[in-house]
Design a protein around this motif. Sequence first.
Motif, short mmCIF file in Angstrom:
data_model
loop_
_atom_site.label_atom_id
_atom_site.label_comp_id
_atom_site.label_asym_id
_atom_site.label_seq_id
_atom_site.Cartn_x
_atom_site.Cartn_y
_atom_site.Cartn_z
N ILE A 76 43.73 -34.10 -46.09
CA ILE A 76 45.03 -33.80 -45.51
C ILE A 76 44.95 -34.12 -44.03
N GLY A 77 45.98 -34.77 -43.52
CA GLY A 77 46.04 -35.12 -42.09
C GLY A 77 47.02 -34.21 -41.38
N LEU A 78 46.56 -33.57 -40.31
CA LEU A 78 47.40 -32.67 -39.52
C LEU A 78 47.84 -33.37 -38.24
N LEU A 90 39.00 -27.04 -31.15
CA LEU A 90 38.37 -26.74 -32.43
C LEU A 90 36.85 -26.93 -32.36
N SER A 91 36.39 -27.91 -31.61
CA SER A 91 34.94 -28.09 -31.42
C SER A 91 34.33 -26.88 -30.74
N GLN A 92 35.02 -26.35 -29.72
CA GLN A 92 34.54 -25.16 -29.02
C GLN A 92 34.51 -23.94 -29.94
N ARG A 93 35.39 -23.92 -30.92
CA ARG A 93 35.41 -22.81 -31.89
C ARG A 93 34.36 -23.00 -32.99
N GLY A 94 33.63 -24.13 -32.98
CA GLY A 94 32.56 -24.34 -33.94
C GLY A 94 32.91 -25.20 -35.14
N TYR A 95 34.08 -25.83 -35.13
CA TYR A 95 34.43 -26.73 -36.23
C TYR A 95 33.60 -28.01 -36.10
N PRO A 96 32.93 -28.42 -37.17
CA PRO A 96 32.08 -29.61 -37.10
C PRO A 96 32.90 -30.90 -37.28
N PHE A 97 32.84 -31.78 -36.32
CA PHE A 97 33.54 -33.06 -36.41
C PHE A 97 32.56 -34.18 -36.65
N LYS A 98 32.95 -35.14 -37.49
CA LYS A 98 32.13 -36.31 -37.76
C LYS A 98 32.22 -37.30 -36.61
N ASN A 99 33.29 -37.22 -35.81
CA ASN A 99 33.51 -38.20 -34.76
C ASN A 99 34.47 -37.66 -33.70
N GLU A 100 34.39 -38.27 -32.53
CA GLU A 100 35.41 -38.06 -31.50
C GLU A 100 36.68 -38.73 -31.99
N PRO A 101 37.85 -38.37 -31.47
CA PRO A 101 39.05 -39.11 -31.87
C PRO A 101 38.86 -40.60 -31.63
N LYS A 102 39.15 -41.39 -32.67
CA LYS A 102 39.03 -42.85 -32.55
C LYS A 102 40.36 -43.50 -32.93
N TYR A 103 40.63 -44.61 -32.28
CA TYR A 103 41.89 -45.32 -32.51
C TYR A 103 41.74 -46.25 -33.70
N VAL A 104 42.72 -46.20 -34.61
CA VAL A 104 42.75 -47.08 -35.78
C VAL A 104 43.97 -47.98 -35.62
N ALA A 105 43.71 -49.23 -35.29
CA ALA A 105 44.79 -50.17 -34.96
C ALA A 105 45.77 -50.39 -36.11
N VAL A 106 45.26 -50.44 -37.35
CA VAL A 106 46.13 -50.70 -38.51
C VAL A 106 47.24 -49.65 -38.62
N THR A 107 46.91 -48.40 -38.35
CA THR A 107 47.90 -47.33 -38.46
C THR A 107 48.49 -46.92 -37.11
N GLU A 108 47.92 -47.48 -36.03
CA GLU A 108 48.36 -47.16 -34.66
C GLU A 108 48.29 -45.66 -34.39
N ARG A 109 47.20 -45.04 -34.85
CA ARG A 109 47.01 -43.60 -34.66
C ARG A 109 45.57 -43.30 -34.29
N TRP A 110 45.38 -42.15 -33.68
CA TRP A 110 44.06 -41.62 -33.36
C TRP A 110 43.67 -40.64 -34.45
N LEU A 111 42.40 -40.69 -34.91
CA LEU A 111 41.93 -39.85 -36.00
C LEU A 111 40.58 -39.21 -35.66
N ALA A 112 40.40 -37.98 -36.15
CA ALA A 112 39.11 -37.29 -36.07
C ALA A 112 39.00 -36.41 -37.31
N ASN A 113 37.82 -36.41 -37.95
CA ASN A 113 37.63 -35.68 -39.20
C ASN A 113 36.69 -34.50 -39.05
N THR A 114 37.07 -33.40 -39.70
CA THR A 114 36.20 -32.25 -39.87
C THR A 114 36.23 -31.89 -41.35
N THR A 115 35.43 -30.92 -41.75
CA THR A 115 35.44 -30.49 -43.14
C THR A 115 35.57 -28.98 -43.22
#
Length: 130
Positions: A76-78, A90-115
Motif C-alpha cells: 500500500i502506498g501512502l 518515522l525513521s526517528q520513531r524506529g521504523y525500518p526503511f529499505k532506502n532513503e526516498p528515491k525518485y522514480v522517473a517513470v511515475t514522477e514520484r518519490w518512494l521509500a519503503n518500510t515493512t
Amino acid sequence: MDLFEGIDHIDMAVEDVEASAAFYEGMGFRVTRRTDHAGGAVELRFPGEGQQPVLELIPCVKPDGTRIATPGIRHIGLRCKDIRAAHSELSQRGYPFKNEPKYVAVTERWLANTTDPSGAIVQLVGVQQS
C-alpha cells in the motif's frame, strides 16, 4: 504532525491483468496507465470525486514464466505531504526503511519503503521532495 494525505495506491498481483482490469472497469474504475512493470501492469483510478487512489494490477507471472507473486495485495502506498519529513520522523520513531526516498522517473514520484511487523510493505509516496 499529519504525515499523510491519504492512500496513493494499492499494488495487487493478479493471475490475469486484463481480465482483472475489465472487472474493475465494470465497477467504475478508470484505466489511467499501462506500464511494462513486472511484465505488464495496469493502473486504474478508484471511482469517486476528488483525488482517488490508484489500484495497480501486476501479473503474478512474468512473460518468461517466472512466478513473482501470489495473488493479493503486495503493498500500500501512502501519499505524503512531505516525503522527506515523513521518512525522517518515522525513521526517528524506529521504523525500518529499505532506502532513503528515491525518485522514480517513470511515475514522477518519490518512494521509500518500510515493512510492518509481519513483513508487509508500506510505501511512502511523494510528488515533490522538499
